[in-house]
Motif scaffolding. Structure first.
Motif, mmCIF file in Angstrom:
data_model
loop_
_atom_site.group_PDB
_atom_site.id
_atom_site.type_symbol
_atom_site.label_atom_id
_atom_site.label_comp_id
_atom_site.label_asym_id
_atom_site.label_seq_id
_atom_site.Cartn_x
_atom_site.Cartn_y
_atom_site.Cartn_z
ATOM 1 N N LEU A 3 0.718 -1.178 0.106
ATOM 2 C CA LEU A 3 -0.046 -0.003 -0.056
ATOM 3 C C LEU A 3 0.792 1.136 0.132
ATOM 4 O O LEU A 3 0.458 2.120 -0.746
ATOM 5 C CB LEU A 3 -0.902 -0.125 1.093
ATOM 6 C CG LEU A 3 -2.224 -0.914 1.208
ATOM 7 C CD1 LEU A 3 -2.853 -0.717 2.336
ATOM 8 C CD2 LEU A 3 -3.114 -0.620 0.035
ATOM 9 N N GLU A 4 2.101 1.207 0.730
ATOM 10 C CA GLU A 4 2.744 2.293 0.653
ATOM 11 C C GLU A 4 3.384 2.716 -0.691
ATOM 12 O O GLU A 4 3.587 3.677 -0.965
ATOM 13 C CB GLU A 4 4.085 2.129 1.572
ATOM 14 C CG GLU A 4 3.528 2.337 3.067
ATOM 15 C CD GLU A 4 2.981 3.355 3.585
ATOM 16 O OE1 GLU A 4 3.276 4.430 3.128
ATOM 17 O OE2 GLU A 4 1.824 3.179 4.078
ATOM 18 N N VAL A 24 -7.938 6.330 -7.350
ATOM 19 C CA VAL A 24 -7.539 5.018 -7.698
ATOM 20 C C VAL A 24 -8.196 4.136 -6.517
ATOM 21 O O VAL A 24 -8.116 4.431 -5.408
ATOM 22 C CB VAL A 24 -5.872 4.772 -7.897
ATOM 23 C CG1 VAL A 24 -5.254 5.101 -6.315
ATOM 24 C CG2 VAL A 24 -5.791 3.277 -8.145
ATOM 25 N N SER A 25 -8.949 2.884 -7.002
ATOM 26 C CA SER A 25 -9.308 2.208 -5.993
ATOM 27 C C SER A 25 -9.087 0.543 -6.207
ATOM 28 O O SER A 25 -8.970 0.291 -7.458
ATOM 29 C CB SER A 25 -10.891 2.451 -6.062
ATOM 30 O OG SER A 25 -11.652 1.447 -5.099
ATOM 31 N N VAL A 26 -8.884 -0.131 -5.353
ATOM 32 C CA VAL A 26 -8.390 -1.489 -5.262
ATOM 33 C C VAL A 26 -9.050 -2.343 -4.377
ATOM 34 O O VAL A 26 -9.567 -1.699 -3.220
ATOM 35 C CB VAL A 26 -6.997 -1.664 -5.065
ATOM 36 C CG1 VAL A 26 -6.507 -3.281 -5.355
ATOM 37 C CG2 VAL A 26 -6.096 -0.896 -5.931
ATOM 38 N N TRP A 27 -9.808 -3.155 -4.939
ATOM 39 C CA TRP A 27 -10.568 -4.231 -3.960
ATOM 40 C C TRP A 27 -10.007 -5.743 -4.313
ATOM 41 O O TRP A 27 -9.507 -5.844 -5.299
ATOM 42 C CB TRP A 27 -12.166 -4.299 -4.425
ATOM 43 C CG TRP A 27 -12.666 -2.966 -4.120
ATOM 44 C CD1 TRP A 27 -12.564 -1.522 -4.514
ATOM 45 C CD2 TRP A 27 -13.953 -2.960 -3.438
ATOM 46 N NE1 TRP A 27 -13.434 -0.751 -4.142
ATOM 47 C CE2 TRP A 27 -14.368 -1.502 -3.274
ATOM 48 C CE3 TRP A 27 -14.964 -3.759 -2.826
ATOM 49 C CZ2 TRP A 27 -15.557 -0.848 -2.718
ATOM 50 C CZ3 TRP A 27 -16.050 -3.244 -2.136
ATOM 51 C CH2 TRP A 27 -16.459 -1.833 -2.229
ATOM 52 N N VAL A 33 -9.815 -2.756 -0.438
ATOM 53 C CA VAL A 33 -8.435 -2.540 0.154
ATOM 54 C C VAL A 33 -7.904 -1.344 0.418
ATOM 55 O O VAL A 33 -7.531 -0.750 1.399
ATOM 56 C CB VAL A 33 -7.516 -3.232 -0.528
ATOM 57 C CG1 VAL A 33 -6.065 -3.067 -0.165
ATOM 58 C CG2 VAL A 33 -8.085 -4.806 -0.828
ATOM 59 N N ALA A 34 -8.165 -0.330 -0.775
ATOM 60 C CA ALA A 34 -7.659 1.099 -0.712
ATOM 61 C C ALA A 34 -8.336 1.976 -1.913
ATOM 62 O O ALA A 34 -8.726 1.469 -3.020
ATOM 63 C CB ALA A 34 -6.205 1.204 -1.031
ATOM 64 N N THR A 35 -8.798 3.125 -1.379
ATOM 65 C CA THR A 35 -9.409 3.993 -2.407
ATOM 66 C C THR A 35 -8.642 5.330 -1.824
ATOM 67 O O THR A 35 -8.602 5.708 -0.855
ATOM 68 C CB THR A 35 -10.798 4.247 -2.092
ATOM 69 O OG1 THR A 35 -11.528 2.899 -2.576
ATOM 70 C CG2 THR A 35 -11.306 5.418 -3.231
ATOM 71 N N LEU A 36 -7.851 5.891 -2.901
ATOM 72 C CA LEU A 36 -7.056 7.101 -2.915
ATOM 73 C C LEU A 36 -7.526 8.180 -3.553
ATOM 74 O O LEU A 36 -7.691 8.048 -4.820
ATOM 75 C CB LEU A 36 -5.565 6.807 -2.812
ATOM 76 C CG LEU A 36 -4.841 5.431 -2.484
ATOM 77 C CD1 LEU A 36 -3.433 5.464 -2.963
ATOM 78 C CD2 LEU A 36 -4.848 5.916 -0.949
ATOM 79 N N LYS A 255 -14.125 4.173 -7.206
ATOM 80 C CA LYS A 255 -14.571 3.037 -5.982
ATOM 81 C C LYS A 255 -15.751 2.445 -6.483
ATOM 82 O O LYS A 255 -15.860 1.262 -6.575
ATOM 83 C CB LYS A 255 -15.140 3.860 -5.012
ATOM 84 C CG LYS A 255 -15.539 2.567 -3.630
ATOM 85 C CD LYS A 255 -16.291 3.516 -2.484
ATOM 86 C CE LYS A 255 -15.109 4.242 -1.646
ATOM 87 N NZ LYS A 255 -15.467 4.783 -0.225
ATOM 88 N N ALA A 256 -16.871 3.224 -7.590
ATOM 89 C CA ALA A 256 -17.865 2.431 -8.084
ATOM 90 C C ALA A 256 -17.455 1.379 -8.917
ATOM 91 O O ALA A 256 -18.082 0.122 -9.107
ATOM 92 C CB ALA A 256 -18.789 3.384 -8.530
#
Length: 375
Positions: A3-4, A24-27, A33-36, A255-256
């Motif tokens: 993630l870093e 950016v979004s990762v699932w 997991v992460a949405t930046l 995210k969507a």
């Protein structure tokens, strides 16, 4: 995934690659997991970019549109192997199946003359009057704009509903997805402004751009005969967001889109897509010379894959694994999933970077996601 490292690459895009606003979004396996999100919706820094910012994503729209159309066939009691002429006999594609249509084999990437996309009835008539540019189902070529009108008209004939309506009812609302094919006016204030970028012509894309400069070429007709809402300034028009164009008019959040691809993997609590539809979306149907893009492409049932030879990819738009699929969009927006790892990814932004495929800002994020396996 580290993630870093993902955060570092995302920050580098702003510091070194002219990013203005982006998410950016990762699932993975049903979990976000992460949405930046960072930056601004305008260069003038009037509105801060957040997770809820909506962005026009051009051809990233094709993934949600294709999945929705497969659901429409099921609702209508038809199969993907049924013939298009059963529903739309005026379209001159012969014994073309819905599956062949979805995989860009119809031979109708453009029409005769020039038609404004805002005039949907005129586009439908022009498609009916057009002679296929190749024998349907004998070759494939990217139907960049026309595929959306083909699917939308078929959906309306099947169910008396526009494709965007079906998307909201069957997919977006059940999952709470902030993605629209036909954005309501109430959501207009959340849409970012797009900014044009410079063209990045990669070696493999030169033949396409040469064709685009050639009067009468298939590439030029595919992208030019259906006119309107192509440039950043045109896509900043609310009429483009509201128009419900399935091939290029989707508007939403990273995210969507990443959440949607979790549903495609069957990784949501509520089953949205039956197993047979998920399998179709994940199945590579054609690979070879693209009659429009003038390079090699590979498509499934409305989804795109990286071409593979001898067990190796010739490009890595969708990460390192062979089975990954999704769809990029003009300017750099991108969304896909990887069945091998259960990962889905989406990236949206407002500073466009023009080329056939995503540039370094998006692909750098993809590489960061797959540097290590997710914990």
């Amino acid at each position: 995934m580290n993630l870093e490292r993902l955060r570092a690459v995302f920050a580098e895009n702003f510091a070194e690659r002219d990013e203005i606003g982006a998410s950016v979004s990762v699932w993975q396996n049903g979990r976000e997991v992460a949405t930046l999100s960072s930056g601004w919706c305008e260069r003038e820094q009037e509105r801060a970019w957040t997770d809820e910012t909506l962005a026009p994503v051009y051809s990233v729209s094709k993934g949600p549109a294709a999945a929705t159309f497969l659901l429409a066939l099921k609702h209508a009691g038809l199969t993907p192997d049924d013939f298009v002429e059963r529903v739309w006999p005026e379209l001159g594609v012969g014994d073309l199946t819905f599956l062949e249509l979805l995989s860009h084999q119809a031979g109708l990437p453009g029409v005769n003359g020039v038609v404004e996309v805002a005039n949907r009835a005129a586009v439908v008539t022009a498609l009916e009057e057009a002679e296929p540019f190749w024998e349907p189902a004998s070759e494939h070529g990217y139907h960049a704009r026309s595929i959306g009108f083909l699917l939308d008209e078929l959906c309306e004939r099947l169910l008396q509903k526009r494709l965007g309506e079906c998307w909201r009812e069957w997919v977006a609302e059940p999952l709470g997805l902030d993605f629209w094919i036909g954005l309501p006016e109430s959501e207009f204030p959340r849409v970012t402004k797009l900014y044009p970028g410079r063209y990045i012509v990669r070696k493999e894309e030169k033949a396409f751009y040469t064709a685009m400069q050639t009067e009468g070429s298939l590439a030029r007709r595919a992208f030019g005969s259906l006119k309107g809402y192509q440039s950043a300034s045109e896509m900043n028009d609310p009429a483009a967001w509201a128009g419900g164009f399935p091939a290029f008019g989707g508007v939403g959040s990273a995210k969507a889109l990443a959440h949607f691809y979790q549903a495609v993997l069957g990784q949501t609590a509520q089953e949205i897509f039956p197993a047979e539809i998920r399998d179709l979306l994940a199945s590579r149907l054609v690979q070879g010379p693209d009659q429009v893009l003038q390079l090699e492409t590979s498509f499934g049932a409305g989804t795109m894959f990286d071409p593979v030879h001898g067990g190796k990819k010739s490009r890595q738009l969708f990460g390192p694994n062979l089975e990954a699929f999704g769809h990029p969009g003009a300017g750099g927006s991108h969304a896909f999933c990887d069945p091998q790892t259960g990962i889905s990814f989406a990236y949206v932004m407002n500073q466009m970077e023009l080329g056939l495929f995503p540039g370094e800002r998006g692909l750098g994020l993809v590489r960061a996601v797959f540097e290590d396996s997710l914990e």
